[in-house]
Design a protein around this motif. Structure first.
Motif, PDB file in Angstrom:
ATOM      1  N   SER A  18       0.824  -1.208   0.000  1.00  0.00           N
ATOM      2  CA  SER A  18       0.000   0.000   0.000  1.00  0.00           C
ATOM      3  C   SER A  18       0.863   1.265   0.000  1.00  0.00           C
ATOM      4  O   SER A  18       0.534   2.258  -0.657  1.00  0.00           O
ATOM      5  N   ILE A  19       1.963   1.218   0.724  1.00  0.00           N
ATOM      6  CA  ILE A  19       2.866   2.377   0.773  1.00  0.00           C
ATOM      7  C   ILE A  19       3.432   2.665  -0.612  1.00  0.00           C
ATOM      8  O   ILE A  19       3.460   3.819  -1.065  1.00  0.00           O
ATOM      9  N   LEU A  20       3.868   1.629  -1.321  1.00  0.00           N
ATOM     10  CA  LEU A  20       4.400   1.815  -2.678  1.00  0.00           C
ATOM     11  C   LEU A  20       3.335   2.374  -3.614  1.00  0.00           C
ATOM     12  O   LEU A  20       3.598   3.280  -4.413  1.00  0.00           O
ATOM     13  N   ILE A  21       2.133   1.852  -3.519  1.00  0.00           N
ATOM     14  CA  ILE A  21       1.029   2.375  -4.328  1.00  0.00           C
ATOM     15  C   ILE A  21       0.800   3.845  -3.992  1.00  0.00           C
ATOM     16  O   ILE A  21       0.547   4.672  -4.873  1.00  0.00           O
ATOM     17  N   GLY A  22       0.923   4.188  -2.716  1.00  0.00           N
ATOM     18  CA  GLY A  22       0.751   5.571  -2.287  1.00  0.00           C
ATOM     19  C   GLY A  22       1.729   6.529  -2.949  1.00  0.00           C
ATOM     20  O   GLY A  22       1.360   7.656  -3.307  1.00  0.00           O
ATOM     21  N   LEU A  84      -1.926  -3.169 -10.087  1.00  0.00           N
ATOM     22  CA  LEU A  84      -2.067  -4.382  -9.290  1.00  0.00           C
ATOM     23  C   LEU A  84      -0.901  -4.419  -8.311  1.00  0.00           C
ATOM     24  O   LEU A  84       0.256  -4.285  -8.717  1.00  0.00           O
ATOM     25  N   GLY A  85      -1.195  -4.602  -7.031  1.00  0.00           N
ATOM     26  CA  GLY A  85      -0.145  -4.654  -6.027  1.00  0.00           C
ATOM     27  C   GLY A  85      -0.262  -5.887  -5.158  1.00  0.00           C
ATOM     28  O   GLY A  85      -1.359  -6.251  -4.734  1.00  0.00           O
ATOM     29  N   SER A  86       0.873  -6.534  -4.917  1.00  0.00           N
ATOM     30  CA  SER A  86       0.877  -7.715  -4.058  1.00  0.00           C
ATOM     31  C   SER A  86       2.214  -7.835  -3.339  1.00  0.00           C
ATOM     32  O   SER A  86       3.260  -7.589  -3.933  1.00  0.00           O
ATOM     33  N   PRO A  87       2.178  -8.263  -2.087  1.00  0.00           N
ATOM     34  CA  PRO A  87       3.424  -8.674  -1.454  1.00  0.00           C
ATOM     35  C   PRO A  87       3.781 -10.058  -2.002  1.00  0.00           C
ATOM     36  O   PRO A  87       2.958 -10.713  -2.639  1.00  0.00           O
ATOM     37  N   VAL A  88       4.998 -10.486  -1.759  1.00  0.00           N
ATOM     38  CA  VAL A  88       5.420 -11.821  -2.186  1.00  0.00           C
ATOM     39  C   VAL A  88       4.998 -12.818  -1.112  1.00  0.00           C
ATOM     40  O   VAL A  88       5.392 -12.701   0.036  1.00  0.00           O
ATOM     41  N   TYR A  89       4.177 -13.789  -1.514  1.00  0.00           N
ATOM     42  CA  TYR A  89       3.746 -14.870  -0.628  1.00  0.00           C
ATOM     43  C   TYR A  89       4.200 -16.180  -1.251  1.00  0.00           C
ATOM     44  O   TYR A  89       3.724 -16.547  -2.324  1.00  0.00           O
ATOM     45  N   PHE A  90       5.104 -16.845  -0.619  1.00  0.00           N
ATOM     46  CA  PHE A  90       5.657 -18.104  -1.103  1.00  0.00           C
ATOM     47  C   PHE A  90       6.077 -17.980  -2.569  1.00  0.00           C
ATOM     48  O   PHE A  90       5.680 -18.735  -3.433  1.00  0.00           O
ATOM     49  N   LEU A  91       6.849 -16.925  -2.845  1.00  0.00           N
ATOM     50  CA  LEU A  91       7.471 -16.637  -4.137  1.00  0.00           C
ATOM     51  C   LEU A  91       6.493 -16.241  -5.231  1.00  0.00           C
ATOM     52  O   LEU A  91       6.802 -16.351  -6.425  1.00  0.00           O
ATOM     53  N   ASP A  92       5.303 -15.750  -4.894  1.00  0.00           N
ATOM     54  CA  ASP A  92       4.348 -15.304  -5.912  1.00  0.00           C
ATOM     55  C   ASP A  92       3.308 -14.382  -5.269  1.00  0.00           C
ATOM     56  O   ASP A  92       3.455 -13.986  -4.122  1.00  0.00           O
ATOM     57  N   VAL A 123       3.025  -3.743  -8.947  1.00  0.00           N
ATOM     58  CA  VAL A 123       3.780  -3.327  -7.769  1.00  0.00           C
ATOM     59  C   VAL A 123       3.927  -4.528  -6.839  1.00  0.00           C
ATOM     60  O   VAL A 123       2.933  -5.194  -6.546  1.00  0.00           O
ATOM     61  N   ALA A 124       5.150  -4.793  -6.399  1.00  0.00           N
ATOM     62  CA  ALA A 124       5.365  -5.890  -5.454  1.00  0.00           C
ATOM     63  C   ALA A 124       6.235  -5.423  -4.299  1.00  0.00           C
ATOM     64  O   ALA A 124       7.187  -4.668  -4.487  1.00  0.00           O
ATOM     65  N   ALA A 125       5.890  -5.899  -3.117  1.00  0.00           N
ATOM     66  CA  ALA A 125       6.706  -5.671  -1.927  1.00  0.00           C
ATOM     67  C   ALA A 125       7.326  -7.010  -1.551  1.00  0.00           C
ATOM     68  O   ALA A 125       6.627  -8.021  -1.455  1.00  0.00           O
ATOM     69  N   VAL A 126       8.641  -7.006  -1.359  1.00  0.00           N
ATOM     70  CA  VAL A 126       9.364  -8.245  -1.132  1.00  0.00           C
ATOM     71  C   VAL A 126      10.292  -8.104   0.067  1.00  0.00           C
ATOM     72  O   VAL A 126      10.806  -7.019   0.323  1.00  0.00           O
ATOM     73  N   ARG A 127      10.492  -9.195   0.773  1.00  0.00           N
ATOM     74  CA  ARG A 127      11.481  -9.202   1.849  1.00  0.00           C
ATOM     75  C   ARG A 127      12.826  -9.682   1.327  1.00  0.00           C
ATOM     76  O   ARG A 127      13.854  -9.101   1.596  1.00  0.00           O
ATOM     77  N   VAL A 154       7.249  -1.874 -10.343  1.00  0.00           N
ATOM     78  CA  VAL A 154       7.771  -1.369  -9.070  1.00  0.00           C
ATOM     79  C   VAL A 154       8.022  -2.525  -8.116  1.00  0.00           C
ATOM     80  O   VAL A 154       7.131  -3.336  -7.853  1.00  0.00           O
ATOM     81  N   LEU A 155       9.238  -2.575  -7.587  1.00  0.00           N
ATOM     82  CA  LEU A 155       9.602  -3.570  -6.583  1.00  0.00           C
ATOM     83  C   LEU A 155      10.216  -2.842  -5.402  1.00  0.00           C
ATOM     84  O   LEU A 155      11.200  -2.121  -5.551  1.00  0.00           O
ATOM     85  N   GLY A 156       9.614  -3.014  -4.233  1.00  0.00           N
ATOM     86  CA  GLY A 156      10.126  -2.389  -3.026  1.00  0.00           C
ATOM     87  C   GLY A 156      10.526  -3.444  -2.012  1.00  0.00           C
ATOM     88  O   GLY A 156       9.847  -4.457  -1.863  1.00  0.00           O
ATOM     89  N   VAL A 157      11.631  -3.205  -1.317  1.00  0.00           N
ATOM     90  CA  VAL A 157      12.176  -4.173  -0.368  1.00  0.00           C
ATOM     91  C   VAL A 157      11.921  -3.705   1.059  1.00  0.00           C
ATOM     92  O   VAL A 157      12.204  -2.555   1.406  1.00  0.00           O
TER      93      VAL A 157
END
Length: 194
Positions: A18-22, A84-92, A123-127, A154-157
């Motif tokens: 959500s922050i990246l989308i912001g 479309l925004g998603s965090p990475v959950y089990f590599l997807d 947009v993806a947020a990844v650890r 967009v990829l944010g860590v």
């Protein structure tokens, strides 16, 4: 008025996705483009069953109407741009995002390409890992439905909520994405319309 709608696939409503989308929204709003965030993550979302009823009915909706997906489809149709925004959950992507992609994608195809020539962004947020695959899943949806992606996704860590603010490159990409979406919408003649 020109509108860009983002779908947040993270169950954390105010998390890194959500922050990246912001950051993208800040740029778009500065260009006079209306924005809206729809929370998909954390909601009950059915997966696609490949029943093919959308091809029979051709009514612009999924036959299953007991979750948020038909509302999302209606919003995609009316918008000029989609994020479309998603965090990475089990590599997807998250389960909710995958449900949206599969069902909205089938409905688009069944109805002659409902989303063609709209601006799209992923947009993806990844650890740590899986970011490329997550972006790829969302990009496939955008491209397969005929949307135009005007910039590198967009990829944010970050691990903890808010850590993504410290990722200067990720924040920079989000801002660049906003600039490129605004530019594309203006070139397409949709920005600035009331």
């Amino acid at each position: 008025m020109t509108k860009v709608i983002a779908f947040n696939g993270s169950p954390r409503k105010k998390g890194n996705t959500s922050i990246l989308i912001g950051y993208i929204f800040e740029v778009l709003e500065g260009e006079g483009i209306e924005t809206e965030l729809i929370q998909v993550g954390g909601k009950k979302v059915r997966g696609c069953t490949a029943c093919m009823k959308c091809f029979e009915n051709k009514d612009g909706h999924c036959v299953f109407d007991d979750d948020i997906i038909n509302h999302c489809i209606d919003r995609i149709v009316e918008a000029d741009g989609i994020i479309l925004g998603s965090p990475v959950y089990f590599l997807d992507v998250t389960t909710e995002m995958k449900g949206l992609i599969d069902r909205a994608g089938f409905v688009s195809m069944a109805n002659g390409g409902l989303y063609q020539r709209k601006a799209g962004m992923a947009v993806a947020a990844v650890r740590r890992s899986g970011g490329s695959r997550t972006l790829d899943t969302m990009l496939h949806f955008l491209l397969a439905t005929g949307m135009v992606v005007p910039a590198f996704p967009v990829l944010g860590v970050g691990r903890e909520i808010g850590d993504v603010h410290k990722d200067e490159e990720g924040v920079g990409r989000a801002r660049d994405a906003g600039k490129n979406i605004a530019w594309l919408l203006k070139m397409m003649g949709t920005a600035g319309k009331s």
